[in-house]
Design an enzyme around this catalytic site. Structure first.
Site, short mmCIF file in Angstrom:
data_model
loop_
_atom_site.label_atom_id
_atom_site.label_comp_id
_atom_site.label_asym_id
_atom_site.label_seq_id
_atom_site.Cartn_x
_atom_site.Cartn_y
_atom_site.Cartn_z
N ASP A 39 0.83 -1.21 0.00
CA ASP A 39 0.00 0.00 0.00
C ASP A 39 0.87 1.26 0.00
O ASP A 39 1.99 1.25 0.51
CB ASP A 39 -0.91 -0.02 1.24
N GLY A 40 0.32 2.33 -0.57
CA GLY A 40 0.99 3.63 -0.49
C GLY A 40 1.53 4.15 -1.82
O GLY A 40 2.18 5.21 -1.84
N ARG A 78 -0.01 7.71 -2.58
CA ARG A 78 0.57 8.78 -1.76
C ARG A 78 2.02 9.07 -2.16
O ARG A 78 2.47 10.20 -2.13
CB ARG A 78 0.48 8.41 -0.27
N THR A 86 -10.70 -7.00 -4.53
CA THR A 86 -12.03 -7.00 -5.17
C THR A 86 -12.70 -5.64 -4.99
O THR A 86 -13.59 -5.29 -5.75
CB THR A 86 -12.93 -8.10 -4.57
N ASN A 129 -10.96 -2.77 -5.13
CA ASN A 129 -10.24 -1.75 -5.91
C ASN A 129 -10.92 -1.42 -7.24
O ASN A 129 -10.62 -0.40 -7.86
CB ASN A 129 -8.78 -2.14 -6.13
N ARG A 175 -12.35 2.14 -7.81
CA ARG A 175 -11.54 3.33 -8.16
C ARG A 175 -11.92 3.85 -9.54
O ARG A 175 -12.54 3.13 -10.33
CB ARG A 175 -10.05 2.95 -8.11
N ARG A 217 -4.82 -2.35 9.07
CA ARG A 217 -6.01 -3.15 8.78
C ARG A 217 -5.67 -4.14 7.67
O ARG A 217 -4.69 -3.97 6.93
CB ARG A 217 -7.18 -2.25 8.36
N LEU A 218 -6.53 -5.18 7.56
CA LEU A 218 -6.29 -6.23 6.58
C LEU A 218 -6.88 -5.91 5.21
O LEU A 218 -6.45 -6.50 4.21
CB LEU A 218 -6.86 -7.57 7.07
N SER A 219 -7.88 -5.04 5.15
CA SER A 219 -8.52 -4.71 3.87
C SER A 219 -8.88 -5.96 3.05
O SER A 219 -8.55 -6.04 1.86
CB SER A 219 -7.64 -3.76 3.04
C1 IPE Z 1 -5.31 -2.70 0.05
O1 IPE Z 1 -5.05 -1.34 -0.14
C2 IPE Z 1 -5.29 -3.43 -1.25
C3 IPE Z 1 -3.99 -3.54 -1.89
C4 IPE Z 1 -2.85 -3.10 -1.45
C5 IPE Z 1 -4.00 -4.24 -3.13
P1 IPE Z 1 -6.24 -0.27 -0.27
O2 IPE Z 1 -5.58 1.04 -0.44
O3 IPE Z 1 -7.20 -0.70 -1.32
O4 IPE Z 1 -6.94 -0.41 1.15
P2 IPE Z 1 -7.87 0.59 1.94
O5 IPE Z 1 -8.91 1.07 0.97
O6 IPE Z 1 -7.01 1.71 2.44
O7 IPE Z 1 -8.42 -0.23 3.07
C1 IPE Z 2 -1.70 0.28 -3.29
O1 IPE Z 2 -1.51 1.63 -3.34
C2 IPE Z 2 -1.99 -0.34 -4.62
C3 IPE Z 2 -3.41 -0.69 -4.81
C4 IPE Z 2 -4.30 -0.70 -3.88
C5 IPE Z 2 -3.81 -1.06 -6.14
P1 IPE Z 2 -2.70 2.68 -3.24
O2 IPE Z 2 -3.13 3.04 -4.62
O3 IPE Z 2 -3.79 2.20 -2.35
O4 IPE Z 2 -1.95 3.89 -2.57
P2 IPE Z 2 -2.52 4.93 -1.52
O5 IPE Z 2 -3.04 4.14 -0.35
O6 IPE Z 2 -3.62 5.68 -2.23
O7 IPE Z 2 -1.35 5.77 -1.18
MG MG Z 3 -4.16 2.41 -0.35
#
Ligand code: IPE
Ligand code: IPE
Ligand code: MG
Length: 257
Positions: free
Chosen positions: A32-33, A36, A78, A80, A83, A202-204
């Site tokens: 994640d991240g 950002r 699932t 994502n 977006r 969190r586990l998301s």
């Molecule tokens: C979790 O990240 C899913 C992946 C890293 C693929 P998200 O960015 O989708 O999670 P939330 O929405 O912050 O819980």
């Molecule tokens: C993780 O990065 C990748 C996916 C969930 C596809 P993010 O796109 O969630 O990055 P942030 O959380 O918005 O920074």
């Molecule tokens: Mg994220």
């Protein structure tokens, strides 16, 4: 940095961490991240996803050097799909490019690729690419690299329940191990360590059945910046945990014979 310096540094790190056993057999990462990371630089989010994808090779090499047998990477959930279309399309494109670019190298390394999640929701050309990559690497003896793409823990559990019903398994025969064998992760041991980058705790919807007794490690480092040093920190933290699985301390057990 020169490549041999990186390799030398990695070897030193591996030998220092190996002294503080136990190392995990299965590490699962919530990558994640990316968004950002890009936003901080005033760049479009997709550039962050590209940087995140470019980081995968370095992380795989590092865990391979630590002889972690199973590595699971959460790439797309699932949820994502919620977006914006442009971001989703970009992520699908990046996955296709990654398969084209990385499969041969993974194959050369002896790694076996697996996909966790639904395949039928992906564009047909991408489905073919995924199947080819799985086919090419299926007999490899090395690291097992699970890519969770269009993966959701709840969807996985529901799919398992449906298949158990279709197979007519009598209710008294549905044990935890029978149930586990219907999950995408059948014959993959449960994760010892779950790492989440990007700071959330969190586990998301990631491996919600399989992580019942996993150790959880969250770092504020954003995924594209997560490298050798951060991996070593996570492994050191893991080695200091005491896993009890609902029982008592290991010394107590030893004392009681
Ligand atoms: C979790 O990240 C899913 C992946 C890293 C693929 P998200 O960015 O989708 O999670 P939330 O929405 O912050 O819980
Ligand atoms: C993780 O990065 C990748 C996916 C969930 C596809 P993010 O796109 O969630 O990055 P942030 O959380 O918005 O920074
Ligand atoms: Mg994220």
């Amino acid at each position: 940095m020169q490549r041999w310096w990186v390799v030398a540094g990695l070897r030193a790190a591996v030998s220092s961490v190996k002294k503080i056993f136990p190392l995990p057999k299965h590490v699962a990462i919530i990558m994640d991240g990316n968004g950002r990371w890009a936003e901080k630089r005033g760049l479009p989010r997709l550039i962050g996803h590209r940087a995140g994808t470019d980081n995968v090779r370095r992380v795989v090499e590092c865990f391979d050097a630590y002889q972690v047998k199973y590595l699971t990477l959460y790439a797309f959930s699932t949820e994502n799909w919620r977006r914006p279309g442009e971001e989703v399309d970009g992520l699908l494109r990046i996955l296709a490019e990654m398969i084209d670019r990385e499969t041969r190298e993974l194959h050369r390394r002896g790694a076996k690729l697996r996909h966790l999640g639904r395949i039928d929701g992906l564009p047909p050309l991408l489905q073919d690419k995924v199947q080819e990559a799985l086919e090419m690497t299926k007999n490899n003896p090395g690291m097992v690299l699970n890519i969770a793409f269009d993966y959701g823990g709840r969807a996985e559990i529901l799919e398992a329940v449906r298949r158990i019903i279709q197979d007519g398994i009598p209710s008294e025969e549905i044990t935890e191990s029978v149930f586990s064998s219907y999950l995408y992760t059948a014959d993959v041991p449960e994760p010892d360590l779950v790492i989440r980058t990007g700071g959330e705790i969190r586990l998301s919807n990631f491996l919600i059945w399989q992580t019942a007794y996993s150790e959880f490690y969250s770092t504020s480092t954003l995924w594209p910046d997560f490298g050798e040093k951060e991996i070593e920190e996570a492994l050191v933290a893991y080695s200091q945990r005491e896993r009890r699985f609902g029982g008592l301390k290991a010394e107590g057990e030893a004392r009681e014979g």
